[in-house]
Design a protein around this motif. Structure first.
Motif, short mmCIF file in Angstrom:
data_model
loop_
_atom_site.label_atom_id
_atom_site.label_comp_id
_atom_site.label_asym_id
_atom_site.label_seq_id
_atom_site.Cartn_x
_atom_site.Cartn_y
_atom_site.Cartn_z
N SER A 41 -2.81 -19.96 -38.09
CA SER A 41 -2.02 -18.80 -38.54
C SER A 41 -2.27 -18.48 -40.00
CB SER A 41 -0.53 -19.04 -38.28
OG SER A 41 0.24 -17.99 -38.81
N PRO A 42 -2.12 -19.43 -40.92
CA PRO A 42 -2.41 -19.08 -42.31
C PRO A 42 -3.88 -18.77 -42.56
CG PRO A 42 -1.84 -21.42 -42.14
CD PRO A 42 -1.56 -20.79 -40.82
N LEU A 43 -4.78 -19.45 -41.85
CA LEU A 43 -6.21 -19.15 -42.02
C LEU A 43 -6.52 -17.72 -41.60
CD1 LEU A 43 -7.98 -22.42 -40.81
CD2 LEU A 43 -7.68 -21.58 -43.15
N HIS A 44 -5.97 -17.29 -40.48
CA HIS A 44 -6.19 -15.91 -40.04
C HIS A 44 -5.53 -14.91 -40.98
CE1 HIS A 44 -7.22 -17.52 -35.87
NE2 HIS A 44 -8.32 -17.00 -36.37
N ALA A 45 -4.39 -15.27 -41.55
CA ALA A 45 -3.74 -14.37 -42.52
C ALA A 45 -4.60 -14.21 -43.76
CB ALA A 45 -2.36 -14.91 -42.89
N ILE A 46 -5.15 -15.31 -44.25
CA ILE A 46 -6.03 -15.25 -45.43
C ILE A 46 -7.29 -14.46 -45.09
CG2 ILE A 46 -7.48 -16.60 -46.99
CD1 ILE A 46 -5.32 -18.86 -46.70
N SER A 47 -7.90 -14.76 -43.97
CA SER A 47 -9.11 -14.07 -43.56
C SER A 47 -8.89 -12.57 -43.41
CB SER A 47 -9.61 -14.66 -42.23
OG SER A 47 -10.76 -13.99 -41.78
N GLY A 48 -7.80 -12.20 -42.78
CA GLY A 48 -7.49 -10.78 -42.60
C GLY A 48 -7.24 -10.07 -43.92
N THR A 49 -6.57 -10.74 -44.83
CA THR A 49 -6.34 -10.16 -46.16
C THR A 49 -7.65 -9.94 -46.89
OG1 THR A 49 -4.14 -11.17 -46.30
CG2 THR A 49 -5.18 -10.51 -48.37
N LEU A 50 -8.54 -10.92 -46.82
CA LEU A 50 -9.84 -10.78 -47.47
C LEU A 50 -10.64 -9.63 -46.87
CD1 LEU A 50 -10.87 -14.54 -47.78
CD2 LEU A 50 -10.00 -13.04 -49.60
N GLU A 51 -10.62 -9.53 -45.55
CA GLU A 51 -11.37 -8.46 -44.88
C GLU A 51 -10.88 -7.07 -45.27
OE1 GLU A 51 -11.45 -8.96 -40.66
OE2 GLU A 51 -12.46 -10.90 -40.80
N THR A 52 -9.59 -6.93 -45.50
CA THR A 52 -9.05 -5.61 -45.83
C THR A 52 -9.09 -5.33 -47.33
OG1 THR A 52 -6.79 -6.47 -45.90
CG2 THR A 52 -7.55 -5.56 -43.80
N THR A 53 -9.44 -6.33 -48.12
CA THR A 53 -9.45 -6.18 -49.58
C THR A 53 -10.84 -5.99 -50.14
OG1 THR A 53 -7.49 -7.60 -49.70
CG2 THR A 53 -8.73 -7.30 -51.72
N LEU A 54 -11.84 -6.60 -49.53
CA LEU A 54 -13.19 -6.64 -50.10
C LEU A 54 -14.08 -5.51 -49.58
CD1 LEU A 54 -13.78 -10.47 -49.73
CD2 LEU A 54 -13.38 -9.22 -51.87
N ALA A 55 -14.43 -4.61 -50.46
CA ALA A 55 -15.36 -3.53 -50.10
C ALA A 55 -16.77 -4.08 -49.90
CB ALA A 55 -15.36 -2.46 -51.18
N GLU A 56 -17.08 -5.20 -50.55
CA GLU A 56 -18.42 -5.79 -50.49
C GLU A 56 -18.88 -6.08 -49.06
OE1 GLU A 56 -16.74 -7.11 -54.49
OE2 GLU A 56 -15.99 -6.68 -52.50
N ILE A 57 -17.94 -6.39 -48.18
CA ILE A 57 -18.34 -6.77 -46.83
C ILE A 57 -18.91 -5.60 -46.04
CG2 ILE A 57 -16.74 -8.72 -46.77
CD1 ILE A 57 -14.93 -7.12 -44.95
N PHE A 58 -18.74 -4.39 -46.54
CA PHE A 58 -19.26 -3.21 -45.86
C PHE A 58 -20.47 -2.60 -46.57
CE2 PHE A 58 -14.69 -3.41 -44.95
CZ PHE A 58 -14.76 -3.60 -43.57
N MET A 59 -20.91 -3.20 -47.64
CA MET A 59 -22.01 -2.64 -48.42
C MET A 59 -23.36 -3.05 -47.83
SD MET A 59 -20.60 -2.96 -52.28
CE MET A 59 -19.18 -2.02 -52.80
N PRO A 60 -24.35 -2.15 -47.92
CA PRO A 60 -25.65 -2.43 -47.32
C PRO A 60 -26.38 -3.62 -47.95
CG PRO A 60 -25.73 -0.39 -48.57
CD PRO A 60 -24.30 -0.83 -48.55
N ASP A 61 -26.06 -3.94 -49.19
CA ASP A 61 -26.72 -5.08 -49.84
C ASP A 61 -25.83 -6.33 -49.81
OD1 ASP A 61 -24.84 -4.03 -51.59
OD2 ASP A 61 -26.10 -4.25 -53.36
N TYR A 62 -25.12 -6.48 -48.71
CA TYR A 62 -24.19 -7.59 -48.50
C TYR A 62 -24.84 -8.94 -48.83
CZ TYR A 62 -21.16 -10.81 -45.87
OH TYR A 62 -20.33 -11.85 -45.49
#
Length: 83
Positions: A41-62
């Motif tokens: 539960s906390p791992l998924h909460a942290i992971s989800g927060t990171l995914e919605t916060t980091l623009a880098e994960i969608f950039m072409p030069d990831y």
């Protein structure tokens, strides 16, 4: 009452951790790494927060950005590049 806890990470730390979460979840290895399902539960909460916060994960030069973040973190912690 359930008090929230705030964790502060540098952007590099957040990016590298987000990638690690993605790889572990994608590989199906979470069961082997975390044997206490309550921890998921906390791992998924942290992971989800990171995914919605980091623009880098969608950039072409990831990959380039990820490697640069890894290098900076390793150099900051150990004074050299991880070989």
């Amino acid at each position: 009452m359930d008090d929230a806890v705030t964790i502060k990470l540098s952007r590099d730390q957040a990016f590298v951790l987000s990638h690690w979460f993605f790889e572990v979840e994608r590989s199906g290895e979470l069961d082997g790494i975390v044997n206490d399902r309550a921890v998921w539960s906390p791992l998924h909460a942290i992971s989800g927060t990171l995914e919605t916060t980091l623009a880098e994960i969608f950039m072409p030069d990831y990959d380039v950005r990820l490697e640069a973040a890894r290098v900076r973190l390793i150099e900051a912690k150990y004074g050299g590049r991880d070989e």
